[in-house]
Design an enzyme around this catalytic site. Sequence first.
Site, mmCIF file in Angstrom:
data_model
loop_
_atom_site.group_PDB
_atom_site.id
_atom_site.type_symbol
_atom_site.label_atom_id
_atom_site.label_comp_id
_atom_site.label_asym_id
_atom_site.label_seq_id
_atom_site.Cartn_x
_atom_site.Cartn_y
_atom_site.Cartn_z
ATOM 1 N N GLU A 179 0.786 -0.866 -0.354
ATOM 2 C CA GLU A 179 0.007 -0.349 0.047
ATOM 3 C C GLU A 179 0.228 1.434 -0.107
ATOM 4 O O GLU A 179 0.629 2.255 0.866
ATOM 5 C CB GLU A 179 -1.036 0.076 1.160
ATOM 6 C CG GLU A 179 -1.891 -0.964 0.821
ATOM 7 C CD GLU A 179 -3.625 -0.879 2.234
ATOM 8 O OE1 GLU A 179 -3.141 -0.217 3.464
ATOM 9 O OE2 GLU A 179 -4.494 -1.263 2.298
ATOM 10 N N GLU A 376 -6.293 -8.111 -1.147
ATOM 11 C CA GLU A 376 -6.969 -7.650 0.180
ATOM 12 C C GLU A 376 -8.335 -7.320 -0.056
ATOM 13 O O GLU A 376 -8.653 -6.548 -1.424
ATOM 14 C CB GLU A 376 -5.997 -6.806 1.321
ATOM 15 C CG GLU A 376 -4.932 -7.426 1.600
ATOM 16 C CD GLU A 376 -3.762 -5.992 2.704
ATOM 17 O OE1 GLU A 376 -4.960 -5.139 3.355
ATOM 18 O OE2 GLU A 376 -2.574 -5.347 2.869
HETATM 19 P P1 P53 Z 1 -7.090 -2.614 9.702
HETATM 20 C C1 P53 Z 1 -6.142 1.775 5.216
HETATM 21 C C2 P53 Z 1 -6.989 1.405 4.164
HETATM 22 C C3 P53 Z 1 -6.860 0.418 3.707
HETATM 23 C C4 P53 Z 1 -6.620 -0.640 3.806
HETATM 24 O O1 P53 Z 1 -6.303 -2.659 7.471
HETATM 25 C C5 P53 Z 1 -5.437 -0.104 5.466
HETATM 26 C C6 P53 Z 1 -5.580 0.916 5.578
HETATM 27 C C7 P53 Z 1 -3.930 1.248 6.984
HETATM 28 O O2 P53 Z 1 -5.068 0.547 8.199
HETATM 29 O O3 P53 Z 1 -4.274 -1.350 5.492
HETATM 30 C C8 P53 Z 1 -4.608 -2.750 4.937
HETATM 31 O O4 P53 Z 1 -6.579 -3.452 10.067
HETATM 32 C C9 P53 Z 1 -2.599 -3.081 4.682
HETATM 33 C C10 P53 Z 1 -3.159 -4.674 6.313
HETATM 34 C C11 P53 Z 1 -4.499 -4.363 7.487
HETATM 35 C C12 P53 Z 1 -5.957 -4.115 6.519
HETATM 36 O O5 P53 Z 1 -5.886 -3.570 5.099
HETATM 37 O O6 P53 Z 1 -6.367 -1.196 9.883
HETATM 38 O O7 P53 Z 1 -2.307 -3.826 4.103
HETATM 39 O O8 P53 Z 1 -2.347 -4.526 6.908
HETATM 40 O O9 P53 Z 1 -4.602 -4.914 8.401
HETATM 41 C C13 P53 Z 1 -7.081 -4.027 6.798
HETATM 42 O O10 P53 Z 1 -8.792 -2.494 9.576
#
Ligand code: P53
Length: 479
Positions: A179, A376
């Site tokens: 990201e 993801e």
């Molecule tokens: P969490 C922000 C917006 C979209 C994805 O996020 C993001 C974030 C940063 O927090 O992160 C990604 O755990 C990231 C993972 C993360 C996952 O999305 O904040 O690549 O490490 O855990 C979900 O709910």
Amino acid sequence: MTKSYKMSKDFLWGGAVAAHQLEGGWQEGKKGVSIADIMTAGNKDTPRRVTNGVVDGEVYPNHWGIDFYHTYKEDIKLLSELGINCFRTSIAWSRIFPNGDESVPNEAGLKFYDDLFDECLKYGIEPVITLSHFEIPYHLVTEYGGWTNRKLINFFENFAEVCFKRYKNKVKYWMTFNEINNQTNWRESHHLLQDSGLILDEKTNPEEAMFKAAHNEFVASAKVVKLGHQINPEFKIGAMIAMCPVYPLTSKPEDILKAQRAMQTRYYYGDVQALGYYPQWILNYFDRKNYNIDISKEDKQILKDGTVDYIGFSYYMSFVTEEKNYNELIYDEQNDLVSNPYVEASKWGWQIDPVGLRYAMNWMNDRWYLPQFIVENGFGAIDKLTSEKEIHDDYRIDFFRNHISEMEKAVVEDGVNLIGYTPWGIIDLISASTGEMAKRYGVIYVEQDDKGNGSKKRYKKDSFYWYKNVVETNGEKIN
Ligand code: P53
């Protein structure tokens, strides 16, 4: 409409995690301290804090994760019961180079990933690996100031070279920086830290620092793409972008223009990594702002020679913006977003928009003409473990069903070349933004609370059985 099609037979169905969010064992095998180790626990309303090193008495959830460092064999076995054929994780840089700037790697760290990858391969699960996922060695922050320092390009190359050579027969799919565009929101300091290892003083302009750090990451990424292809021509090395499409609030021309600038601002990272050069609008912006980003002629050549093989991306939500005061066209992620009246949001305010996934896939396909990999996608929610040790997570099944359905339309009807799909946090783990355990994504439940208390036992959620059926039918049965 009945589906008369299938996803390609070598489509990668998997699950995704990141080292610092599940491994724990933060001091085992001579691992060094990473930036994830100095971030405290937060929640929806209380942001995580960054402490000055590891401070006694503070709570650091990444220190324990879900203890995967010790349980990976059982966990991979459980995951294999889904029938998946790939598993996305990251290599913690601080396990391989505890301080980040050593010349000799740490054998214990290398061996851990050898064992982990062997364990995956044993079940026909192909590892998909991110080199830098929000976890650079903390020493690179305190000693060098993070990614604004060009020395990190070299350290990253060393790290990548060691990993590429060591795992060249075990890993084919790689990504350089997770990201990389999250730092678009540079007003939220944790994004600057997670993406670029930046902890800034008052005197530094955070936006300029962000662009500089991102530039050094682009150069490092491009160098490593080239190097990887030399080490193994079969390698596929991708970018990794947080894809949140930004819509205009209305059809007012100024709103349309604003949303376009928002997309340009969030995705110029992809332009540089996929096309090999900066778009002109942003170079003009640097000029107007008097930003000195230091893009040399040599750098430009490196960017051109090291374009990525595919676009890895996360997809969780979409955004909406409007133009309030049209004089200078800029997009400020912290202040320019409004909510979308047509979609619902999760408890954490993430707007749920399956159709946006199809839109985004088409948008990227039109712009970069590269294969895509959804690395993801998922729904963070509070789950309830019943007394029978079951988890009835229909809301998560609905989320997956709706997204996979739009994904399949993008592939089959729109012709997007998609390599695979790895839902996020396939096993519950520590949230990156809040440090909570309570924000769960998994199809496997981990009995542990925000403080790290609990049996740590694993239980299959209802979504486990549902996803297993999707995988087994190659995306045919999603109802
Ligand atoms: P969490 C922000 C917006 C979209 C994805 O996020 C993001 C974030 C940063 O927090 O992160 C990604 O755990 C990231 C993972 C993360 C996952 O999305 O904040 O690549 O490490 O855990 C979900 O709910």
